[in-house]
Design an enzyme around this catalytic site. Structure first.
Site, mmCIF file in Angstrom:
data_model
loop_
_atom_site.group_PDB
_atom_site.id
_atom_site.type_symbol
_atom_site.label_atom_id
_atom_site.label_comp_id
_atom_site.label_asym_id
_atom_site.label_seq_id
_atom_site.Cartn_x
_atom_site.Cartn_y
_atom_site.Cartn_z
ATOM 1 N N SER A 126 26.577 56.119 47.657
ATOM 2 C CA SER A 126 26.833 57.381 46.959
ATOM 3 C C SER A 126 25.558 58.207 46.896
ATOM 4 O O SER A 126 24.451 57.657 46.822
ATOM 5 C CB SER A 126 27.301 57.057 45.539
ATOM 6 O OG SER A 126 27.256 58.198 44.732
ATOM 7 N N TYR A 151 26.771 52.209 36.990
ATOM 8 C CA TYR A 151 27.523 52.369 38.240
ATOM 9 C C TYR A 151 26.579 52.760 39.379
ATOM 10 O O TYR A 151 26.553 52.136 40.440
ATOM 11 C CB TYR A 151 28.634 53.425 38.089
ATOM 12 C CG TYR A 151 29.124 53.939 39.424
ATOM 13 C CD1 TYR A 151 29.930 53.147 40.234
ATOM 14 C CD2 TYR A 151 28.733 55.193 39.912
ATOM 15 C CE1 TYR A 151 30.340 53.590 41.487
ATOM 16 C CE2 TYR A 151 29.142 55.643 41.156
ATOM 17 C CZ TYR A 151 29.944 54.845 41.942
ATOM 18 O OH TYR A 151 30.330 55.277 43.180
ATOM 19 N N LYS A 155 25.027 50.728 43.101
ATOM 20 C CA LYS A 155 24.994 51.214 44.490
ATOM 21 C C LYS A 155 23.593 51.047 45.072
ATOM 22 O O LYS A 155 23.418 50.635 46.223
ATOM 23 C CB LYS A 155 25.423 52.678 44.555
ATOM 24 C CG LYS A 155 26.880 52.904 44.229
ATOM 25 C CD LYS A 155 27.783 52.354 45.318
ATOM 26 C CE LYS A 155 29.220 52.259 44.881
ATOM 27 N NZ LYS A 155 30.071 51.467 45.773
HETATM 28 P P1 NAD Z 1 39.171 53.426 44.266
HETATM 29 O O1 NAD Z 1 39.036 52.845 42.908
HETATM 30 O O2 NAD Z 1 40.330 54.304 44.536
HETATM 31 O O3 NAD Z 1 39.168 52.253 45.363
HETATM 32 C C1 NAD Z 1 38.491 51.043 45.187
HETATM 33 C C2 NAD Z 1 39.466 49.926 45.474
HETATM 34 O O4 NAD Z 1 38.796 48.669 45.324
HETATM 35 C C3 NAD Z 1 40.658 49.904 44.517
HETATM 36 O O5 NAD Z 1 41.842 49.844 45.257
HETATM 37 C C4 NAD Z 1 40.441 48.651 43.675
HETATM 38 O O6 NAD Z 1 41.666 48.068 43.265
HETATM 39 C C5 NAD Z 1 39.637 47.772 44.621
HETATM 40 N N1 NAD Z 1 38.759 46.793 43.975
HETATM 41 C C6 NAD Z 1 37.864 47.005 42.978
HETATM 42 N N2 NAD Z 1 37.203 45.868 42.688
HETATM 43 C C7 NAD Z 1 37.679 44.916 43.535
HETATM 44 C C8 NAD Z 1 37.382 43.543 43.734
HETATM 45 N N3 NAD Z 1 36.463 42.917 43.002
HETATM 46 N N4 NAD Z 1 38.071 42.875 44.693
HETATM 47 C C9 NAD Z 1 39.011 43.499 45.443
HETATM 48 N N5 NAD Z 1 39.328 44.795 45.291
HETATM 49 C C10 NAD Z 1 38.669 45.495 44.356
HETATM 50 O O7 NAD Z 1 37.802 54.177 44.589
HETATM 51 P P2 NAD Z 1 37.426 55.122 45.806
HETATM 52 O O8 NAD Z 1 37.224 56.484 45.272
HETATM 53 O O9 NAD Z 1 38.346 54.912 46.937
HETATM 54 O O10 NAD Z 1 35.990 54.557 46.152
HETATM 55 C C11 NAD Z 1 35.771 53.603 47.179
HETATM 56 C C12 NAD Z 1 34.307 53.216 47.188
HETATM 57 O O11 NAD Z 1 33.524 54.378 47.400
HETATM 58 C C13 NAD Z 1 33.817 52.596 45.891
HETATM 59 O O12 NAD Z 1 32.896 51.571 46.199
HETATM 60 C C14 NAD Z 1 33.125 53.743 45.204
HETATM 61 O O13 NAD Z 1 32.115 53.310 44.324
HETATM 62 C C15 NAD Z 1 32.540 54.482 46.391
HETATM 63 N N6 NAD Z 1 32.277 55.912 46.103
HETATM 64 C C16 NAD Z 1 33.309 56.683 45.645
HETATM 65 C C17 NAD Z 1 33.062 58.026 45.354
HETATM 66 C C18 NAD Z 1 34.162 58.908 44.816
HETATM 67 O O14 NAD Z 1 33.875 59.981 44.309
HETATM 68 N N7 NAD Z 1 35.433 58.533 44.931
HETATM 69 C C19 NAD Z 1 31.777 58.565 45.547
HETATM 70 C C20 NAD Z 1 30.767 57.750 46.045
HETATM 71 C C21 NAD Z 1 31.038 56.407 46.323
HETATM 72 C C1 UD1 Z 2 30.308 61.747 39.308
HETATM 73 C C2 UD1 Z 2 29.355 60.659 38.898
HETATM 74 C C3 UD1 Z 2 28.762 60.018 40.145
HETATM 75 C C4 UD1 Z 2 29.889 59.506 41.046
HETATM 76 C C5 UD1 Z 2 30.837 60.658 41.358
HETATM 77 C C6 UD1 Z 2 32.023 60.184 42.147
HETATM 78 C C7 UD1 Z 2 28.466 61.293 36.709
HETATM 79 C C8 UD1 Z 2 27.243 61.710 35.945
HETATM 80 N N1 UD1 Z 2 28.318 61.193 38.047
HETATM 81 O O1 UD1 Z 2 29.606 62.717 40.063
HETATM 82 O O2 UD1 Z 2 27.924 58.943 39.791
HETATM 83 O O3 UD1 Z 2 29.352 58.988 42.265
HETATM 84 O O4 UD1 Z 2 31.320 61.239 40.142
HETATM 85 O O5 UD1 Z 2 32.828 59.316 41.400
HETATM 86 O O6 UD1 Z 2 29.516 61.064 36.136
HETATM 87 N N2 UD1 Z 2 32.853 68.711 35.526
HETATM 88 C C9 UD1 Z 2 33.318 69.512 34.509
HETATM 89 N N3 UD1 Z 2 34.397 69.088 33.788
HETATM 90 C C10 UD1 Z 2 35.025 67.900 34.020
HETATM 91 C C11 UD1 Z 2 34.540 67.078 35.083
HETATM 92 C C12 UD1 Z 2 33.454 67.515 35.796
HETATM 93 O O7 UD1 Z 2 32.774 70.598 34.268
HETATM 94 O O8 UD1 Z 2 35.983 67.570 33.312
HETATM 95 C C13 UD1 Z 2 31.709 69.162 36.346
HETATM 96 C C14 UD1 Z 2 30.495 68.254 36.278
HETATM 97 O O9 UD1 Z 2 29.646 68.608 35.224
HETATM 98 C C15 UD1 Z 2 29.878 68.487 37.668
HETATM 99 C C16 UD1 Z 2 31.084 68.778 38.561
HETATM 100 O O10 UD1 Z 2 32.126 69.181 37.685
HETATM 101 O O11 UD1 Z 2 29.065 69.646 37.644
HETATM 102 C C17 UD1 Z 2 31.542 67.553 39.368
HETATM 103 O O12 UD1 Z 2 31.762 66.483 38.468
HETATM 104 P P1 UD1 Z 2 32.403 65.078 38.969
HETATM 105 O O13 UD1 Z 2 33.630 65.344 39.746
HETATM 106 O O14 UD1 Z 2 32.512 64.204 37.773
HETATM 107 O O15 UD1 Z 2 31.323 64.510 39.998
HETATM 108 P P2 UD1 Z 2 29.759 64.242 39.791
HETATM 109 O O16 UD1 Z 2 29.312 64.517 38.417
HETATM 110 O O17 UD1 Z 2 29.049 64.946 40.886
#
Ligand code: NAD
Ligand code: UD1
Length: 340
Positions: A126, A151, A155
């Site tokens: 991330s 969290y 990472k």
């Molecule tokens: P998500 O929660 O939709 O998907 C994660 C999946 O992993 C889920 O289906 C959950 O059931 C499964 N899971 C969790 N722990 C597990 C375990 N111990 N064993 C087996 N399965 C398990 O999340 P996502 O948004 O698809 O994210 C996927 C990956 O990308 C995650 O590692 C997340 O941290 C990373 N990531 C997501 C974002 C985002 O904004 N969505 C941003 C940066 C990084």
């Molecule tokens: C957040 C997490 C980051 C994670 C990412 C994806 C925090 C501090 N960071 O990022 O670690 O990798 O999600 O899961 O939580 N916002 C509002 N109102 C809301 C929600 C968000 O104004 O109800 C604003 C936030 O202040 C930000 C932007 O929208 O400026 C995006 O927010 P969000 O979608 O939560 O992502 P990040 O904060 O970038």
């Protein structure tokens, strides 16, 4: 004997979209997911979209015996590792849960891979690992910072473990993909993001306001040093992100070492711009009020995506309108997510 790609967390948001991309590219896929944050219905939907069936195994990546059985039974040639927990607030309240799932889970996977002589890995990292950089856009050669929550720290720790692995054993070939802000849904409207409870992230929250499930959005701060005072992020369509995984997987196939790529668009949008774009795509008006800043938020964050463009020949193709139209199609046709 045919070969498979193992996808951990493949029933989740990004994993399900990436599974579609891999199946469409002709790969065979085995998914392990404990369904702690997803629904088995996503697997049915993947079949509807692709006409192909991933092999689904319900289980936890910390179950080392189960992983050994999977690597024995299938001919796994690479692993895409999405499984993990991602709720920032929950990670502050329950850090053990996060270190156990994200760090111990990853270690368990890496041990099972090494035991089975599988050394190709794509890891979901991330942009949070950069902390709060002094300038934008963010390139991969920026120093990592200190994430403000457990969290984000998980990472960073897993990236550090990966760096040590490739030092210790030259057979490893690992991509760590630093996602910016994934949004959107598959254009079919069949798979998308389905957060449990009240969403933490911006676009899922806006979508729930649009369907009338939540009353109004809180905009976290309008006094940042940005043009309209609200936070700026690099939102990337999940279908582009999925394609980035496919390219990364192919790129590491005949290499060894660790490769870090930013997956972002290189463009930043403010919270107010996101609201306006969603309103345009959905025809719905989004009620919002200005609220205090959220602890741990940074003012702005967007990628320099040129390394991925040069080395993977990948760049985001979908724009803000696509992100909004596809989010709204998914949300309006599945108001209760996969339970609809
Ligand atoms: P998500 O929660 O939709 O998907 C994660 C999946 O992993 C889920 O289906 C959950 O059931 C499964 N899971 C969790 N722990 C597990 C375990 N111990 N064993 C087996 N399965 C398990 O999340 P996502 O948004 O698809 O994210 C996927 C990956 O990308 C995650 O590692 C997340 O941290 C990373 N990531 C997501 C974002 C985002 O904004 N969505 C941003 C940066 C990084
Ligand atoms: C957040 C997490 C980051 C994670 C990412 C994806 C925090 C501090 N960071 O990022 O670690 O990798 O999600 O899961 O939580 N916002 C509002 N109102 C809301 C929600 C968000 O104004 O109800 C604003 C936030 O202040 C930000 C932007 O929208 O400026 C995006 O927010 P969000 O979608 O939560 O992502 P990040 O904060 O970038």
């Amino acid at each position: 004997m045919s070969k498979q790609i193992l996808i951990t967390g493949g029933a989740g948001y990004i994993g399900s979209h990436t599974t579609v991309s891999l199946l469409e590219a002709g790969h065979e896929v085995v998914i392990i997911d404990n369904l702690s944050n997803s629904s088995i219905e996503s697997i049915n939907r993947i079949q509807l979209i692709t006409g192909k069936s991933p092999i689904f195994i319900e289980g936890d990546i910390r179950d080392t015996d189960l992983l050994d059985r999977i690597f024995t039974k299938f001919n796994i040639e690479a692993v895409l590792h999405f499984a993990g927990l991602k709720a920032v607030g929950e990670s502050v309240e329950d850090p053990i849960k996060y270190y156990s799932n994200n760090v111990c889970g990853s270690l368990s996977l890496f041990q099972a891979m090494a035991k089975a002589d599988v050394f190709r890995l794509v890891f979901s990292s991330s942009a949070t690992v950069y902390g709060e950089p002094d300038n934008m856009p963010i390139s991969e050669d920026f120093l990592t910072g200190t994430p403000t929550n457990p969290y984000g720290k998980t990472k960073l720790v897993v990236e550090q473990i990966i760096a040590d692995l490739v030092q210790a054993d030259r057979r490893w070939s690992i991509a760590s993909l630093r996602y910016f802000n994934p949004v959107g849904a598959h254009p079919s409207g069949l798979i998308g993001e389905d957060p449990q409870g009240i969403p933490n992230n911006l676009l899922p929250y806006i979508s729930r306001v649009a369907i009338g499930e939540l009353a109004e959005l809180s905009v976290f701060g309008n006094d940042y040093a940005t043009p309209d005072g609200t936070g700026i992020r690099d939102y990337i369509h999940v279908v582009d992100l999925a394609k980035g995984h496919l390219k990364s997987l192919h790129a590491i196939f005949h290499k060894t070492g660790m490769y870090i790529w930013n997956l972002g668009t290189g463009k930043g949008y403010s919270v107010l711009e996101m609201i306006a774009a969603f309103e345009k795509a959905s025809g719905k008006s989004i009620a919002y009020r200005i609220a205090p800043r959220r602890a741990g938020d940074i003012a702005e964050c967007w990628a320099n995506p040129s390394k991925a463009a040069e080395e993977l020949l990948w760049e985001a193709e979908l724009g803000l309108d696509d992100m909004m139209i596809d989010t709204w199609r998914w949300q309006s046709s599945n108001p209760q997510g996969y339970d609809s």
